[in-house]
Scaffold this motif. Structure first.
Motif, mmCIF file in Angstrom:
data_model
loop_
_atom_site.group_PDB
_atom_site.id
_atom_site.type_symbol
_atom_site.label_atom_id
_atom_site.label_comp_id
_atom_site.label_asym_id
_atom_site.label_seq_id
_atom_site.Cartn_x
_atom_site.Cartn_y
_atom_site.Cartn_z
ATOM 1 N N THR A 526 0.871 -1.207 0.046
ATOM 2 C CA THR A 526 0.133 0.106 -0.162
ATOM 3 C C THR A 526 0.853 1.250 -0.009
ATOM 4 O O THR A 526 0.385 2.320 -0.679
ATOM 5 N N ASN A 527 1.859 1.285 0.736
ATOM 6 C CA ASN A 527 2.927 2.267 0.702
ATOM 7 C C ASN A 527 3.562 2.540 -0.585
ATOM 8 O O ASN A 527 3.825 3.628 -1.143
ATOM 9 N N ALA A 528 3.810 1.489 -1.424
ATOM 10 C CA ALA A 528 4.361 1.625 -2.645
ATOM 11 C C ALA A 528 3.280 1.972 -3.826
ATOM 12 O O ALA A 528 3.547 2.944 -4.336
ATOM 13 N N VAL A 529 2.080 1.624 -3.527
ATOM 14 C CA VAL A 529 1.156 2.509 -4.505
ATOM 15 C C VAL A 529 0.875 3.944 -3.965
ATOM 16 O O VAL A 529 0.620 4.680 -5.032
ATOM 17 N N ALA A 530 0.943 4.278 -2.630
ATOM 18 C CA ALA A 530 0.733 5.590 -2.469
ATOM 19 C C ALA A 530 1.870 6.400 -2.977
ATOM 20 O O ALA A 530 1.853 7.557 -3.398
ATOM 21 N N VAL A 531 3.127 5.943 -2.971
ATOM 22 C CA VAL A 531 4.414 6.747 -3.797
ATOM 23 C C VAL A 531 4.179 6.611 -5.169
ATOM 24 O O VAL A 531 4.418 7.734 -5.850
ATOM 25 N N ALA A 532 3.628 5.530 -5.820
ATOM 26 C CA ALA A 532 3.473 5.634 -7.338
ATOM 27 C C ALA A 532 2.377 6.802 -7.796
ATOM 28 O O ALA A 532 2.554 7.522 -8.437
ATOM 29 N N LEU A 533 1.496 6.833 -6.773
ATOM 30 C CA LEU A 533 0.255 7.756 -7.217
ATOM 31 C C LEU A 533 0.887 9.377 -6.993
ATOM 32 O O LEU A 533 0.537 10.035 -7.342
ATOM 33 N N ALA A 534 1.945 9.351 -5.827
ATOM 34 C CA ALA A 534 2.372 10.648 -5.651
ATOM 35 C C ALA A 534 3.214 11.058 -6.806
ATOM 36 O O ALA A 534 3.291 12.299 -7.165
ATOM 37 N N ILE A 535 3.943 10.075 -7.361
ATOM 38 C CA ILE A 535 4.629 10.476 -8.612
ATOM 39 C C ILE A 535 3.926 10.942 -9.602
ATOM 40 O O ILE A 535 4.093 11.884 -10.323
ATOM 41 N N ALA A 536 2.539 10.182 -9.996
ATOM 42 C CA ALA A 536 1.743 10.516 -11.148
ATOM 43 C C ALA A 536 1.239 12.020 -10.776
ATOM 44 O O ALA A 536 1.193 12.597 -11.756
#
Length: 570
Positions: A526-536
């Motif tokens: 979930t943390n990885a998904v949050a980082v990916a969404l922060a990038i986008a």
């Protein structure tokens, strides 16, 4: 036999008739019975009531819509079609059209076609300005509607297949159609379908065409060439006929990739090695990660040649880096094997598709955004499956990885900045980017990692806001570079976000799941998904910031672009 002599009611047989009696004969006076008092009609006038004299014509009420006396000589215009041209209208002296409320936008010829077309797409249809065709069109014949629509769809197909956002694809299609004189046109873009409709006039039937994107691939060299073609078509100082546009489009389709296959494979290995160094790996880890990525890339190419879907290609490509990490841990227990697997994940994470999906969602194209997010989810699940299978097998053979070491990254600023630049450089080669822009993008990625490291490691800012700020700078610089070169922003953005991808958090979560620590593993994913969404989101916000505050060439200082689209929620 004695004949029957019954005098029945009218219509029955009587003696001597032979069974045939006429109706008139049955109504004779000799057969008519006297009516009783109860046989009166219910609507008859009762006895004792006098009958009023018949009303004259003057006593009858008249219609409210009748012509008054004295106006009968006025000629009445015959009723015609509601779509007929009024008799007061002439093409030479036509009345001014309704333009609606004024919008504080600039649509000057000096503005970039992306800004002009995007602004008009965000306007209501009835207030869009009448276009001034960029290309010369024969007045007597008009534009070749079918060929213009076909050219527009083919250009949009190449842009959408290259990963361009839905709004930018619609803007390009709109620019091509209006440049050739088709003003009342509406392009529509979804995940795999492009359509465009043209309304010649209010009384003519609309013309519609559509095209389906069957194959998609990453070739930013072709994407930049298509953008240059659209820019030349939209330019008023250049004259490009439909034949010239078709010829250039055919050359773009036949254009070979700027890098051979062996260079792409070597770039994949070098990218994984640089990513492993970025997360704390040494020389041995560098070569192990590079070898695993090369094997995964070759296996993915074989699967693609056999026609397997991309999901299985990601599953197969994720296995060799994970196998190299497990094997290295079995041979050298003290080596940092987690960096090998993390480096392999950097080359597989679908950052390009994620950025495009979030961009479509933020600009209002929710159907396309949902489809792209679903595609990203499938790719991510494929990577998880490939890595988990190898990790589970490694655990059965006695491999004892330490999950905590995946997050314990040694701070080596100079080496990490150099590794980030190499990572972005190789990523740009994998994306088939133009040779002249590779070094610029590599520098942009190095700046992004420097900002992230300064915020996260030195400033102790959490990973998600640090990533969002660094990605915002990537989007801002990418948009500035794209405007300077009049090109798409994707080649300047996608590769530059490579060092920010959440490879460590992804591997940490997968390893915890393999060890049956589901809650901790899902939290890490979930943390990885949050980082990916922060990038986008950071990339999109940086791009919109550049459009919001940048002066459009040739525009007045008071005429600024509206950033909001359609409505504000009401």
């Amino acid at each position: 036999m004695v004949p029957h002599t019954d005098h029945g009611p009218a219509g029955h047989c009587r003696p001597g008739t032979g069974g045939r009696v006429a109706e008139g004969e049955a109504s004779g006076t000799e057969d008519r019975k006297p009516k009783s008092d109860e046989a009166h009609s219910a609507f008859a006038v009762p006895d004792g009531v006098g009958v009023e004299p018949e009303a004259t014509e003057e006593d009858q009420p008249t219609s409210e819509f009748s012509v008054p006396d004295g106006l009968a000589s006025v000629a009445v215009e015959p009723e015609g079609s509601a779509f007929a041209t009024p008799h007061t209208y002439s093409a030479a002296q036509s009345p001014p059209a309704y333009t609606g409320p004024a919008f504080p936008v600039s649509l000057t010829k000096d503005s970039l076609w992306q800004d002009r077309m995007r602004t008009m797409l965000r306007m209501p249809v009835d207030v869009r300005p009448v276009p001034e065709p960029s290309q010369k069109i024969a007045v007597e014949s008009g534009p070749a509607v079918g060929r213009v629509l076909d050219l527009t769809l083919r250009i949009g197909e190449l842009l959408l297949a290259g990963g361009e956002g839905a709004e930018d694809v619609e803007a390009a299609m709109f620019a091509v159609a209006r440049s050739y004189g088709l003003d009342r046109c509406e392009p529509t873009v979804t995940f795999t379908l492009l359509s465009i409709s043209y309304q010649p006039s209010l009384v003519d039937d609309p013309v519609s065409a559509n095209r389906t994107v069957r194959r998609r691939g990453t070739d930013y060299n072709r994407l930049s060439a298509v953008f240059r073609l659209v820019n030349d078509i939209s330019a008023h100082e250049l004259e490009i006929s439909l034949e010239d546009a078709y010829r250039r489009l055919a050359e773009i389709r036949r254009n070979r990739h700027p890098y051979p296959g062996w260079m792409l494979t070597a770039a994949a290995g070098l990218l994984a090695g640089a990513a492993s160094t970025l997360v704390g790996g040494g020389v041995l880890v560098f070569f192990a990660a590079a070898l695993g990525a090369v094997l995964g890339d070759r296996l993915a190419w074989i699967c693609a040649g056999r026609g397997l879907p991309e999901f299985y290609q990601f599953v197969v490509a994720a296995m060799p880096p994970a196998a190299m990490g497990v094997a290295l841990k079995l041979v050298e227990p003290d080596v940092r094997s987690s960096a090998v697997i993390t480096g392999g994940l950097f080359a597989l994470l679908p950052g390009r598709a994620l950025v495009a999906a979030v961009q479509d969602g933020l600009t209002g194209y929710y159907i396309t955004a949902s489809a792209r997010l679903l595609e990203v989810m499938y790719f991510f699940i494929g990577i998880i499956m490939g890595v988990l299978v190898v990790l589970y097998i490694g655990l059965q053979f006695g491999s004892s990885p330490r999950p905590e070491e995946a997050l314990q990254i040694t701070q080596r600023p100079a080496l990490q900045i150099a590794a980030s630049i190499v990572l972005v450089f190789t990523f740009a080669i994998l994306l088939q980017q133009e040779r002249s822009t590779v070094w610029i993008v590599a520098l942009n990625g190095g700046v992004a990692w420097t900002v992230y490291g300064a915020l996260h490691y030195a400033g102790e800012v959490p990973a998600v806001p640090s990533t969002a700020i660094a990605a915002g700078l990537v989007g801002l610089f990418g948009q500035l570079l794209s405007r300077h070169r009049v090109s798409s922003a994707l080649p300047f953005v996608t590769a530059a976000i490579g060092p920010l991808l959440p490879g460590s958090a992804t591997y940490y979560g997968l390893l915890l799941i393999a060890e049956n620590r589901l809650n901790e593993g899902l939290a890490s994913l979930t943390n990885a998904v949050a980082v990916a969404l922060a990038i986008a989101i950071g990339v999109n916000l940086g791009s919109e910031t550049s459009r919001l505050f940048m002066r459009i060439p040739g525009a007045a200082s008071a005429a600024k672009r509206r950033a909001a689209k359609r409505t504000r929620g009401f």
